[in-house]
Design an enzyme around this catalytic site. Structure first.
Site, PDB file in Angstrom:
ATOM      1  N   ASP A  61      16.812  67.728  -5.967  1.00  0.00           N
ATOM      2  CA  ASP A  61      17.631  67.287  -7.093  1.00  0.00           C
ATOM      3  C   ASP A  61      17.361  65.835  -7.473  1.00  0.00           C
ATOM      4  O   ASP A  61      16.672  65.096  -6.754  1.00  0.00           O
ATOM      5  CB  ASP A  61      19.125  67.486  -6.779  1.00  0.00           C
ATOM      6  CG  ASP A  61      19.503  67.017  -5.365  1.00  0.00           C
ATOM      7  OD1 ASP A  61      18.750  66.205  -4.784  1.00  0.00           O
ATOM      8  OD2 ASP A  61      20.527  67.469  -4.850  1.00  0.00           O
ATOM      9  N   ASN A 103      31.994  69.321   0.433  1.00  0.00           N
ATOM     10  CA  ASN A 103      32.600  70.486  -0.219  1.00  0.00           C
ATOM     11  C   ASN A 103      31.707  71.729  -0.106  1.00  0.00           C
ATOM     12  O   ASN A 103      31.925  72.718  -0.791  1.00  0.00           O
ATOM     13  CB  ASN A 103      32.893  70.185  -1.692  1.00  0.00           C
ATOM     14  CG  ASN A 103      31.635  69.907  -2.504  1.00  0.00           C
ATOM     15  OD1 ASN A 103      30.523  69.911  -1.968  1.00  0.00           O
ATOM     16  ND2 ASN A 103      31.796  69.677  -3.799  1.00  0.00           N
ATOM     17  N   HIS A 135      28.440  71.904  -0.791  1.00  0.00           N
ATOM     18  CA  HIS A 135      27.315  72.033  -1.725  1.00  0.00           C
ATOM     19  C   HIS A 135      25.972  71.905  -1.011  1.00  0.00           C
ATOM     20  O   HIS A 135      25.854  71.276   0.038  1.00  0.00           O
ATOM     21  CB  HIS A 135      27.432  71.088  -2.928  1.00  0.00           C
ATOM     22  CG  HIS A 135      27.143  69.648  -2.675  1.00  0.00           C
ATOM     23  ND1 HIS A 135      27.916  68.632  -3.188  1.00  0.00           N
ATOM     24  CD2 HIS A 135      26.154  69.020  -1.985  1.00  0.00           C
ATOM     25  CE1 HIS A 135      27.419  67.474  -2.834  1.00  0.00           C
ATOM     26  NE2 HIS A 135      26.347  67.679  -2.102  1.00  0.00           N
ATOM     27  N   GLU A 166      27.279  72.791  -6.811  1.00  0.00           N
ATOM     28  CA  GLU A 166      28.686  72.594  -6.474  1.00  0.00           C
ATOM     29  C   GLU A 166      29.396  73.945  -6.372  1.00  0.00           C
ATOM     30  O   GLU A 166      28.854  74.972  -6.817  1.00  0.00           O
ATOM     31  CB  GLU A 166      29.341  71.729  -7.566  1.00  0.00           C
ATOM     32  CG  GLU A 166      28.734  70.339  -7.714  1.00  0.00           C
ATOM     33  CD  GLU A 166      29.180  69.354  -6.631  1.00  0.00           C
ATOM     34  OE1 GLU A 166      29.379  69.782  -5.477  1.00  0.00           O
ATOM     35  OE2 GLU A 166      29.303  68.155  -6.943  1.00  0.00           O
TER      36      GLU A 166
HETATM   37  C1  GLP Z   1      23.958  64.731  -2.001  1.00  0.00           C
HETATM   38  C2  GLP Z   1      22.663  65.516  -2.120  1.00  0.00           C
HETATM   39  C3  GLP Z   1      22.634  66.680  -1.163  1.00  0.00           C
HETATM   40  C4  GLP Z   1      23.023  66.197   0.211  1.00  0.00           C
HETATM   41  C5  GLP Z   1      24.440  65.727   0.178  1.00  0.00           C
HETATM   42  C6  GLP Z   1      24.961  65.253   1.520  1.00  0.00           C
HETATM   43  O1  GLP Z   1      24.966  65.191  -2.794  1.00  0.00           O
HETATM   44  N1  GLP Z   1      22.432  65.998  -3.440  1.00  0.00           N
HETATM   45  O2  GLP Z   1      21.341  67.264  -1.154  1.00  0.00           O
HETATM   46  O3  GLP Z   1      22.870  67.222   1.151  1.00  0.00           O
HETATM   47  O4  GLP Z   1      24.500  64.628  -0.711  1.00  0.00           O
HETATM   48  O5  GLP Z   1      24.748  63.878   1.663  1.00  0.00           O
HETATM   49  P1  GLP Z   1      24.784  63.101   3.021  1.00  0.00           P
HETATM   50  O6  GLP Z   1      23.633  63.602   3.798  1.00  0.00           O
HETATM   51  O7  GLP Z   1      24.633  61.668   2.651  1.00  0.00           O
HETATM   52  O8  GLP Z   1      26.070  63.407   3.659  1.00  0.00           O
END
Ligand code: GLP
Length: 260
Positions: A66, A135, A137, A142
């Protein structure tokens, strides 16, 4: 799904790196799906260490999950900047083999279609690395995202904006939309490696692994994938009902006892 619980996120990341390293050594033209966020940072450090020790990334291709809409690649908080700084600059990977959605692409729908075509043209993703949002995702899919969704523009929930505000100077600076591979796109990877670290992820991890497969919890879509490894630290595994978390287990029960 197969679950491995490690004492620490560092140990889980080291094991994940061994898995990636073995794949790249066995198949030099491996196609990796990559994630951003705090979760894969230690894994990326280990991958860089392995590359410096001799693993060749010159034929590896990568596709990121993304990118924020509205941020140019050069923006300090773009996922392109993140990936260049935290992984690509440490690998002997060809820059043209690294793919990250273009957050400024227009028309976006046409661009998203082309991104999918590029993945197919590369032969599909061999190993997709995934983090998990608080959440549930995956990528920026989402809650409510269809399990057959494809790469597209998505709106970020207030929860995700809050979670990711730590990377920006203020919550108002966090983009409200992104381009994300769809859940259907992710499910086409030959193998998925889901990483979850920290107590903040415990409830999402429990719902993804032990709850029903529902679009309310995007990561639960992985239950239908034939080859998913889930690497957790103890804190992220703390809400699971499984008692014996000292080694790797199939989830749910499977006849295949080999972990990798
Ligand atoms: C973002 C990314 C996800 C990632 C998530 C968790 O939203 N788009 O791909 O898995 O954050 O982030 P973190 O690893 O910082 O908890």
């Amino acid at each position: 799904m197969k679950l491995c619980v490690f004492d620490t996120a560092e140990e889980a990341s080291r094991q994940a790196a061994l898995l990636i390293d073995a794949a790249v050594r066995n198949q030099p033209a491996t196609v990796l799906g990559l994630a951003t966020g705090g979760t894969p940072l230690a894994l990326y450090r280990e991958m860089i260490r392995a590359c410096r020790a001799g693993t060749d990334y010159s034929r590896v291709t990568t596709f990121n999950l993304d990118e924020y809409c509205g941020l140019p690649a050069s923006h300090p908080q773009s996922y392109r900047t993140f990936m260049d700084a935290n992984l690509f600059s440490g690998l002997n990977i060809a820059p043209q083999n690294t793919h990250i959605p273009d957050g400024l692409a227009s028309p976006a729908a046409h661009y998203c279609h082309a991104y999918e075509a590029e993945i197919r043209a590369a032969g599909g993703i061999d190993i997709q690395i995934l983090g998990i949002g608080s959440n549930g995702h995956i990528g920026f899919n989402e809650p409510g995202s269809a399990f057959d969704s494809r790469t597209r523009v998505v709106s970020l929930t207030p929860q995700t904006v809050r979670d990711n505000a730590r990377f920006f100077h203020s919550p108002d600076a966090v983009p409200r939309s992104a381009i994300s591979m769809g859940i259907g796109t992710i499910l086409e990877a030959r193998q998925c490696l889901l990483l979850g670290f920290g107590e903040k992820k415990a409830q999402a991890v429990r719902a993804a692994l032990e709850g029903p497969a529902t679009t309310d919890l995007p990561a639960s879509a992985l239950q239908s994938h034939p080859d998913v490894l889930v690497f957790l630290d103890k804190a992220a595994a703390s809400a699971l009902s499984r008692r014996d978390q000292s080694s790797c287990h199939p989830v749910p029960k499977s006849r295949d006892e080999n972990i990798f």
